[in-house]
Write an enzyme that holds these catalytic residues in place. Structure first.
Site, PDB file in Angstrom:
ATOM      1  N   ASN B  75     -36.610  -7.885 -25.524  1.00 36.17           N
ATOM      2  CA  ASN B  75     -35.519  -7.306 -26.572  1.00 36.17           C
ATOM      3  C   ASN B  75     -36.192  -8.386 -27.543  1.00 36.17           C
ATOM      4  OD1 ASN B  75     -33.762  -8.230 -28.283  1.00 36.17           O
ATOM      5  ND2 ASN B  75     -32.991  -8.868 -25.771  1.00 36.17           N
ATOM      6  N   GLY B  78     -34.208  -8.929 -33.075  1.00 35.91           N
ATOM      7  CA  GLY B  78     -33.974 -10.119 -33.873  1.00 35.91           C
ATOM      8  C   GLY B  78     -32.828 -10.213 -34.756  1.00 35.91           C
ATOM      9  N   CYS B 136     -29.345 -17.589 -29.361  1.00 38.61           N
ATOM     10  CA  CYS B 136     -31.070 -15.844 -29.832  1.00 38.61           C
ATOM     11  C   CYS B 136     -31.728 -16.130 -29.344  1.00 38.61           C
ATOM     12  CB  CYS B 136     -30.481 -15.114 -30.794  1.00 38.61           C
ATOM     13  SG  CYS B 136     -31.702 -13.981 -30.851  1.00 38.61           S
ATOM     14  N   LYS B 170     -21.405 -18.960 -27.303  1.00 41.66           N
ATOM     15  CA  LYS B 170     -22.734 -18.448 -26.066  1.00 41.66           C
ATOM     16  C   LYS B 170     -23.336 -19.634 -26.118  1.00 41.66           C
ATOM     17  CE  LYS B 170     -24.329 -14.208 -24.348  1.00 41.66           C
ATOM     18  NZ  LYS B 170     -24.412 -12.687 -24.526  1.00 41.66           N
TER      19      LYS B 170
END
Lengths: 255, 313
Positions: B75, B78, B136, B170
């Site tokens: 994926n 964003g 991310c 994370k």
């Protein structure tokens, strides 16, 4: 949420032409709750994510899906047999808003005809003048012509090779319709097909700002439920989710 | 007979955050939770981690954004999200009514922005815990903070002093020193670490010679990454003084149990939620069956049954 996760048994799967298959199953819930333009998110063996398929038509408790083999998922689905189980989440998405106008024009590009048959089933109950424009590569690829005729639709065909109807595209047929005075007065256009077709439609209809034009988009999808933002497309108001804000959008909101 | 059985304890603590189930839904794979009302049994879920919220609304990356490789998903969303203000005004009132706890995932480009979000959320009573998304992969031209242990320590230390709420970090799997990064988060005062986020990945359509994703590359998740995620969780959890929320490719109860045996206190479900939104219920059922079979009354007893490297003879 109206959608449910339901296990269904494949009732019938039939080859319509070289690449297109018609699959049906029985589900009272999906038959009752589905609206034209809604889709079903189906888990197919050998794919990780589900695949979206628009509801093709509903007959009693039977739900039909018309699909073209295009990749791994649809290829695998075409090999399913009667009696196999399918895990379905549906009905999903914002469908067509079937309005009682004087005239409805349905525009189908290739396999984009799939959701328009369900819409035609509903539109025939509204007393309007109904037209469908079917665009395909060749005569042998034309789908659902008989059904539209049964629903009282006037059918016009365009083929790329000229083997049936007008030689050209379905947008050429639309332009011809738009040039008639009837069409300009009170018409709704409903379309499904590739994005390039929608862009050409946009060019064709922009001179007629009073015509409402609804188009059903296709995009790679993640969840189908509006949670992953995987299927977003660009619109005038920024990115919108095909699965939740669509798949049906007003053409004027895209370009 | 069932009624003679002592009840199983499935509750775990993530720092100060008490969860009734060891299953957490991973950020970005469950929306804000409320979208799934009617389709999901929230009582099986210990906590839902929200989609990452940024200070300002974020449009996300150019489509297409998702690709199914058959055994994993790439994926490049964003971090599309409506921004902090919309989250607080429109979303929070809905999600606090759900029958589960929720962790607010936050993302930012700078330490100052992180500090501002943390301060704003610290004032909101209904927010139970925060997860700083330092991992991310879909942020162009910006460094992933959790690739670097010093940067992780600096940022987390500055944030933990700003809030009394549990702060989870994370972490990316794309670092040469995941043990060091997890320990840096703990030293900085984090209440827990969550790992792994996605691996860098891409796919190309050979017909058009173009990448499938509008962003060219993205983050890889799903069953394909499970063995790699499990390894990293096992590594990071060994000797770590704070709990680990472990995941990356979990699709069934056996996968979840593996992560707990490797040292995770709770497990996170990600990509599987996109396919089976109610999967937490099945997996919790499977964990219970396993506990009964193994005569274990408390899920916390499962943790770290697998030896760490130093103790393997």
């Amino acid at each position: 949420m109206r959608a449910k996760q339901i296990e269904v048994i494949v009732g019938e799967i039939k080859k319509v032409n070289k690449e297109v298959f018609l699959l049906s199953f029985t589900s009272s819930y999906l038959a009752k709750e589905s609206r034209p333009g809604n889709f079903l998110h189906i888990k197919i063996n050998s794919t990780l994510l589900r695949r979206p398929f628009s509801v093709h038509k509903v007959c009693g408790r039977k739900v039909f899906v018309l699909f073209k083999v295009r990749g791994r998922g649809t290829n695998m689905l075409s090999k399913y047999n009667k009696g196999d189980t399918l895990d379905v989440i549906g009905p999903l998405g914002k469908g067509f808003d079937a309005r009682p106008q004087k005239q409805s024009v349905l525009v189908a590009g290739g396999i984009g005809v799939a959701p328009l048959v369900f819409l035609a089933q509903r539109l025939k109950k509204i007393k309007t003048k109904n037209i469908v424009l079917l665009g395909e590569r060749s005569k042998k690829d034309i789908l659902c012509e008989k059904e539209f005729k049964q629903f009282g639709f006037k059918v016009y065909v365009a083929t790329e090779d000229g083997s049936k109807g007008t030689k050209g595209t379905v947008v050429d047929l639309l332009k011809r319709q738009l040039s008639t005075i009837n069409c300009q007065l009170s018409t709704n256009i409903y379309a499904c097909g590739p994005k390039e077709m929608f862009f050409k439609m946009h060019e064709a209809v922009k001179a007629y700002p009073d015509i409402n034009c609804q188009v059903s988009f296709e995009q790679f999808m993640g969840c189908g439920l509006g949670i992953c933002c995987g299927c977003s497309i660009e619109t005038k108001a920024g990115y919108k989710k095909v699965c939740k804000d669509g798949p049906v959008f007003n053409l004027g909101d895209i370009w | 007979m069932a009624r003679n059985r002592e009840p199983l304890n499935l509750g775990v603590n993530i720092g100060k955050l008490q969860l009734a189930s060891p299953i957490v839904c991973a950020s970005g794979t469950f929306g804000f939770g409320e979208e799934l009302t009617g389709l999901v049994d929230f009582s099986s879920i210990g906590a839902v981690t929200t989609k990452t919220v940024t200070l300002q609304p974020k449009a996300g990356n150019a489509p297409p954004r998702i690709f199914d490789s058959g055994c994993g998903v790439i994926n490049s969303v964003g971090l599309e999200n409506p921004g902090l203000e919309s989250f607080l005004n429109d979303t929070l009132p809905k999600i606090k009514k759900l029958n589960t706890k929720f962790i607010v995932s936050i993302g930012a480009d700078t330490a100052e922005e992180y500090a501002e979000i943390v301060k704003k959320l610290d004032d909101v009573k209904d927010v139970e815990a925060l997860e700083a998304n330092l991992s991310c992969p879909n942020i162009k031209n910006k460094k992933i903070v959790s690739q670097d242990k010093e940067a992780t320590y600096q940022l987390i230390q500055s944030l933990t002093s700003l809030t009394a709420k549990p702060l989870i970090v994370k972490i990316t799997p794309e670092t040469v020193d995941i043990v060091g990064v997890a320990r840096a988060a703990a030293s900085g005062g984090a209440d827990a670490v969550s790992l792994v986020n996605t691996f860098f990945a891409m796919a190309i359509d050979i017909e058009t010679a173009r990448p499938y994703l509008g962003n060219i590359y993205g983050g890889y998740s799903g069953p394909a990454i499970k063995p790699m995620s499990l390894y990293r969780v096992w590594r990071a959890a060994a000797g770590l003084e704070i709990p680990v929320i472990g995941g990356g490719g979990i699709v069934n109860a056996a996968d979840a149990i593996e992560f707990i045996l490797a040292g995770a206190t709770a497990v996170s479900l990600g990509t599987v939620n996109l396919v089976y939104p109610n999967k937490a219920k099945d997996i919790l059922g499977g964990i219970k069956d396993y506990m009964v079979k193994k005569k274990i009354k408390d899920v916390r007893e499962l943790k770290e049954k697998v030896p760490s490297e130093g103790s393997v003879g």
